[in-house]
Design an enzyme around this catalytic site. Structure first.
Site, PDB file in Angstrom:
ATOM      1  N   HIS A 152      -4.437  -4.693  67.021  1.00 24.66           N
ATOM      2  CA  HIS A 152      -5.229  -4.286  65.854  1.00 24.66           C
ATOM      3  C   HIS A 152      -4.638  -3.086  65.151  1.00 24.66           C
ATOM      4  O   HIS A 152      -5.337  -2.380  64.435  1.00 24.66           O
ATOM      5  CB  HIS A 152      -6.673  -3.974  66.267  1.00 24.66           C
ATOM      6  CG  HIS A 152      -7.435  -5.213  66.611  1.00 24.66           C
ATOM      7  ND1 HIS A 152      -7.397  -5.769  67.851  1.00 24.66           N
ATOM      8  CD2 HIS A 152      -8.217  -6.011  65.859  1.00 24.66           C
ATOM      9  CE1 HIS A 152      -8.145  -6.859  67.867  1.00 24.66           C
ATOM     10  NE2 HIS A 152      -8.651  -7.034  66.672  1.00 24.66           N
ATOM     11  N   GLU A 181      -3.858 -19.028  60.119  1.00 30.71           N
ATOM     12  CA  GLU A 181      -3.033 -18.249  59.182  1.00 30.71           C
ATOM     13  C   GLU A 181      -1.893 -19.058  58.572  1.00 30.71           C
ATOM     14  O   GLU A 181      -1.581 -18.917  57.389  1.00 30.71           O
ATOM     15  CB  GLU A 181      -2.466 -17.009  59.886  1.00 30.71           C
ATOM     16  CG  GLU A 181      -3.504 -15.925  60.197  1.00 30.71           C
ATOM     17  CD  GLU A 181      -4.412 -16.255  61.375  1.00 30.71           C
ATOM     18  OE1 GLU A 181      -4.105 -17.208  62.135  1.00 30.71           O
ATOM     19  OE2 GLU A 181      -5.439 -15.564  61.554  1.00 30.71           O
TER      20      GLU A 181
END
Ligand SMILES: Cc1ncc(C[n+]2csc(CCOP(=O)(O)OP(=O)(O)O)c2C)c(N)n1
Ligand SMILES: [Mg+2]
Length: 814
Positions: free
Chosen positions: A603, A536
Site C-alpha cells: 500500500h 486491472e
C-alpha cells in the site's frame, strides 16, 4: 411423399450466386495456403528470418470474414492471415513484404517492417495522424506477440459499441460518425486453444460477460500450443466445456456458446451468421469454439511438429485438412445433381493460386531488394572516390568488389563496410573522407525514421504541443481539499466532452476510494462514470480498445501498487501502438492512479523505475498536488497520446487553492518547475516526496544552506529543456530524492541529468541520490520512517554534502 420441385429460374440464379461464392472462397483458401507454404520456404532458404503461418485455419476464417462489416474490428493473433485477406486488408504481396521486413509503409502497411510476419493491422490514421473514417473500412487493431495479449483490448473494442449505442450525446453526433453507426459494430477476437490458459483470457472473458458487449470470440482449436497438448492446457480439455457455466440462460445474461469444426464449411458459415447477428443486434458476447482445426506445417519455422505429434494425429491432420474437406464437399454436389465444379476445375483454381502467390512473392522480393539498391550504388560511388584518394586503396577496392557482387544487399552490411573504411582512413587528410562520413551520418539519420519514429504521436495533437495555461483564482480564493479540485475538474470535463468516460474499481457509486469522483455517477449516469470488477489488466484493455474507437477513456487503477497487474498490457500493447504501426493507429488512453506515502508492503509502493523503464511510449506524470494533476488531465485530453498520471496519495485531504478555470488550465509535459531558488544544492524530486523536500529545504535554510528545489513533474518526458543541468551550473551540487528502490527512478534521473544533459560538467561534489530501502516499505509510522526517506534523512543528506564541501562551516553531525 411430396414431389421434388423442379428448380425455377430464381432458384437457378441463387444457385449460380452460391456457386460463384463457394468457388471464390475455395480460391482464397488455396491462395492463403500457398502463401503459408511458400512463406515457410522463404524462411528456410534464409530470405526471411522467421515465419508463423495461418495454414489449417483458412476455412473458419473465411466463414468469419463473411460477417465482418465496415466499422467492425478484429483483435487477433498470428494465424489470421486469411481473415485479413478476406476482408481486403492484406494482399499476398503485402504478406511477403511483411515477411521480408520491407520498411516502406506503402508496400508493407501492417507495420512498415517493424513486426515479424503474421502480425496484422489496418491503417486507421492518415499520414498526419488524424483518424480516418473507420466506418468506411474493416478494421484490425494491431497484433502483439504475447499470447492472449489481444484479449484485454478486445473488451474495449467491443465495449465502445455499447457506449455508442447507449450515450445519446454521441448519437447522430457528426464528430463520431466515423467511429460508429449506433453501436452496431462487432469486435472479433481470435485466439489459439492453448493461449486460453493465460490469465488475461479469463479476465477478459469474464469482463465481457459482465459487460454484455458485442464480442465474437473464436478459439482456433488445433489441439496444441507449440508442443503442449490441449489436455495439459484446459480443464476437461475443452474451452467450451470449461466455459459452459457462462452460457446465458432464460433469466441470466451470459455468453452464447457455439461449437463447430474447422473443416466443415457449411456449418462454419451457418454458425458465424448466427453468432455475429446475435452479437451485433443484441450485444450478447459469443464464444465460437472451432474444433478439429489443424496445423499442416506445425507451429512455426522454428521447429517441426513431427517431434511431438503422433503418426495417427499427423494422418488425421492430412485427412481432415480443411481445404481437402472443402474440396470433397464441393465435389459432393455433383452426386446431388447440382454440380459446383469438377475436380479438374478445382485443380485449375489451385494451380492458378499457386502461380499467383509465386508471382506476388517474386514481386515483393524484388521490390524489397530494389529498395536497397540505390543506397548500395551511392555507397559504391563514395567508396570509389575514397579509393581514388586514399593510400589504403587496395583494401578499399576489395570492399568495393564485394559490395558490387552482393545481389541482395542490406543496409547493415553497407554500413558495416562504410564504417570500417572510415576507421581505416582516419588519419588521412582527403576530401572524400568527409563525403564518406556524411554518407554514414545521413544513412543512420534516415534509418532513424525507418526504425525509431512514432514512439509517440507525431501528429499536431502531440502532448508536447499543448502549452501550459495557469490556473486562475478568484480574489477571495477558497481553500479546498485536493479531492474537490479533482472532482470539479472532472465535472467540467464530463459536462463538455461526451466522449470522456471514467471507470475503475469503486469509481462509480461511491465516487472513488478518495472521493475525487463523488456524485459524478449520479450526475452523468452509469455509462459515463462506472464501477468495474477488480481486474486491472482488463480495465486497461477497456481503455485501449475504446480509445482506438474515438472515445476518451480515463481508466482508474485504484492504487499504484496494483499497476503491476496492468503493467504487462501497458508495456506490450498500449506503449507500442503508435510504434508498431508506424503511426497507423493510436490509443489516447489516460490512466489515472494514486501512489506513494501510505504504509505497508502493498500500500505504499512507488516502483517508478520499473514503470518508466517498461512503458516508453506512454507519458508519465507525477504531480505533487491535485491542481497539478488536474492540469495534466486537461493537457492530455487535448492530446492524442496515452499517459499515466499518478496522483499523490496524501494529497486528497490537503488544502489547495480552488481554481476557477476548471477544464482549461493545463500543465506542459517535460517541464520541471523550480519551486524555490537557491545557490548551494539542487534538490530534485517529484510527487509526494517533493513535498517532504519542500519542508526539508525550509529547515536547511535555518542551517544556512540554500537549496534550489525542482519538481520534475513528468518523468516521461524528462526535463526536455535541461533546466536541471542549468540549475547545476549555478549550485554545482545535486541530490535526487524519491521513494523508489535504490537505482530505480533516481538512477533513471541521474542518467538523464548527468549523461544526457551533461550535468557532470557542472558538479563540484559527488552526485547523490536518496531513495527507499530495497525491501518493500514496512507498515505503520515507524515502518514508514525506517523504510522511506524522511525529512530528517533529506536534511542530513544535504547537510553531509555541504559538510564535505565546507567542513569548517558545516561541522560533522555525527
Ligand atoms: C506470453 C507468451 N508466452 C509464450 C509465448 C511463446 N508462444 C508463442 S505461440 C505459443 C503457443 C500458442 O498456442 P495456441 O494458443 O494454441 O495457438 P496456435 O499457435 O496453436 O494457433 C507460445 C507458447 C508467447 N508468444 N507469449
Ligand atoms: Mg493451438
Amino acid at each position: 411423399m411430396a414431389k421434388e420441385k423442379a428448380p425455377n429460374a430464381q432458384d437457378q440464379m441463387d444457385f449460380e450466386a452460391f456457386k460463384k461464392q463457394v468457388l471464390a472462397d475455395y480460391q482464397l483458401a488455396c491462395e492463403s495456403r500457398e502463401a503459408s507454404l511458400l512463406g515457410r520456404k522463404e524462411v528456410l532458404t534464409g530470405k526471411a528470418k522467421f515465419g508463423i503461418f495461418g495454414d489449417g485455419k483458412e476455412l473458419a476464417q473465411i466463414a468469419l470474414a463473411k460477417q465482418f462489416q465496415n466499422g467492425d474490428f478484429r483483435s487477433g493473433y498470428y494465424r489470421d492471415q486469411t481473415i485479413m485477406m478476406a476482408i481486403g486488408e492484406l494482399t499476398v504481396e503485402q504478406y511477403f513484404a511483411g515477411l521480408y521486413a520491407h520498411t516502406d509503409v506503402e508496400v508493407e502497411p501492417q507495420s512498415a517492417g517493424r513486426q515479424m510476419g503474421g502480425h496484422y493491422s489496418t491503417r486507421n490514421l492518415d499520414a498526419n495522424g488524424e483518424w480516418k473514417n473507420l466506418m468506411l473500412q474493416k478494421n484490425s487493431s494491431a497484433d502483439i506477440s504475447p499470447t492472449a495479449g489481444q484479449m484485454p483490448r478486445l473488451v474495449g473494442l467491443a465495449q465502445a459499441s455499447k457506449v455508442y449505442r447507449q450515450q445519446t450525446a454521441l448519437q447522430n453526433n457528426p464528430a463520431f460518425e466515423k467511429f460508429t453507426n449506433g453501436g452496431n459494430e462487432v469486435a472479433f477476437g481470435t485466439i489459439g486453444d492453448a493461449s486460453t490458459s493465460e490469465g488475461p483470457f479469463w479476465e477478459s472473458i469474464n469482463a465481457a460477460g459482465v459487460l454484455q458487449i458485442p464480442m465474437v470470440m473464436s478459439v482456433w482449436d488445433d489441439g496444441y500450443g507449440i508442443s503442449v497438448p490441449r489436455e495439459l492446457q484446459t480443464t476437461k480439455g475443452s474451452i467450451s466445456d470449461a466455459l459452459s457455466g457462462m452460457q446465458r440462460t432464460g433469466d441470466k445474461p451470459g455468453y452464447e456458446i457455439f461449437i463447430t469444426k474447422g473443416w466443415d464449411y457449411a456449418h462454419l458459415c451457418e454458425t458465424y451468421e448466427k453468432a455475429v447477428k446475435l452479437a451485433r443486434e443484441e450485444h450478447v458476447p459469443v464464444l465460437v469454439h472451432v474444433k478439429e482445426v489443424n496445423q499442416p506445417q506445425g507451429h512455426s519455422t522454428s521447429g517441426s511438429h513431427e517431434r511431438y505429434k503422433s503418426a495417427e494425429r499427423l494422418e488425421w491432420e492430412t485427412t481432415f485438412d480443411c481445404i481437402q474437406k472443402f474440396n470433397e464437399w464441393i465435389l459432393s454436389f455433383e452426386a446431388k445433381g447440382m454440380p459446383i465444379a469438377t475436380e479438374e476445375e478445382l485443380n485449375t483454381i489451385q494451380a492458378a493460386a499457386k502461380e499467383m502467390v509465386r508471382n506476388s512473392k517474386n514481386t515483393a522480393w524484388s521490390r524489397f531488394t530494389d529498395s536497397m539498391k540505390q543506397d548500395q550504388a551511392d555507397l559504391i560511388a563514395v567508396l570509389k572516390s575514397v579509393a581514388s584518394e586514399s593510400s589504403q586503396s587496395v583494401f578499399i577496392q576489395k570492399d568495393i568488389e564485394i559490395l558490387e557482387k552482393t545481389k541482395e544487399p542490406i543496409r547493415r552490411d553497407m554500413l558495416t563496410v562504410a564504417r570500417k573504411v572510415l576507421r581505416q582512413i582516419r588519419e588521412e587528410n582527403i576530401s572524400s573522407k568527409k563525403t564518406l562520413g556524411n554518407w554514414i551520418q545521413s544513412m543512420i539519420g534516415s534509418n532513424f525514421e525507418r526504425y525509431s519514429s512514432h514512439l509517440h504521436s507525431q501528429s499536431a495533437h502531440s502532448a508536447l504541443n499543448v502549452p501550459a495555461v495557469a490556473p486562475k483564482y478568484a480574489d477571495d480564493v477558497q481553500m479546498e481539499d485536493g479531492r474537490i479540485i479533482l472532482r470539479e475538474n472532472y465535472r467540467t470535463i464530463l459536462e463538455s466532452r461526451p466522449e470522456v468516460l471514467v471507470f475503475g474499481e469503486d469509481a462509480g457509486k461511491i465516487g472513488g476510494v478518495n472521493q475525487s469522483l463523488e456524485g459524478l455517477q449520479e450526475q452523468f449516469g452509469e455509462g459515463r462514470v462506472s464501477d468495474t470488477g477488480i481486474r486491472e489488466c482488463t480495465i486497461i484493455g477497456q481503455g485501449i480498445g475504446m480509445a482506438m474507437r474515438g472515445l476518451r477513456p480515463i481508466a482508474e487503477i485504484q492504487y499504484l501498487d496494483y499497476l503491476l497487474y496492468a503493467i504487462q498490457i501497458m508495456s506490450d500493447d498500449l506503449a507500442t501502438v503508435q510504434y508498431r504501426t508506424k503511426g497507423g493507429q493510436k490509443a489516447p488512453l489516460i490512466i489515472s492512479t494514486r501512489g506513494h506515502r501510505l504504509e505497508g508492503i502493498w500500500h505504499s509502493g512507488s516502483p517508478m523505475g520499473m514503470i518508466v523503464n517498461s512503458i516508453r511510449g506512454i507519458h508519465v506524470c507525477v504531480p505533487r498536488n491535485m491542481t497539478k494533476a488536474a492540469g495534466f488531465y486537461n493537457t492530455l485530453l487535448q492530446a492524442d497520446e496515452p499517459a499515466l498520471v499518478i496522483e499523490p496519495l496524501n494529497g486528497y485531504r490537503t488544502k489547495e487553492r480552488m481554481p476557477i478555470n476548471f477544464g482549461t488550465f493545463t500543465e506542459a509535459l517535460g517541464m520541471p518547475e523550480i519551486v524555490k531558488e537557491g545557490k548551494d544544492v539542487t534538490l530534485v524530486s517529484y510527487g509526494s516526496t517533493f513535498n517532504l523536500c519542500e519542508v526539508a529545504a525550509q529547515q536547511l535554510e535555518h542551517l544556512g544552506i540554500s537549496v534550489e528545489l525542482i519538481d520534475v513533474q513528468t518523468l516521461l518526458p524528462f526535463d526536455i529543456k535541461h533546466m536541471i543541468s542549468d540549475s547545476l551550473a549555478k549550485t554545482n551540487r545535486l541530490l535526487i530524492v524519491d521513494e523508489d528502490v535504490s537505482s530505480g527512478a533516481t538512477g533513471f534521473m541521474l542518467d538523464k541529468i548527468l549523461v544526457e544533459q551533461k550535468g557532470y560538467y557542472h558538479l563540484d561534489s559527488a552526485p547523490e541520490t536518496l531513495s527507499s530501502k530495497d525491501h518493500r516499505p514496512a507498515y505503520g509510522s515507524d515502518g514508514d520512517y525506517f523504510s522511506k526517506p524522511s525529512i530528517d534523512d533529506i536534511i542530513e543528506k544535504v547537510y553531509a554534502m555541504m559538510h564535505e564541501a565546507e567542513p569548517a562551516r558545516f561541522p560533522s553531525l555525527y
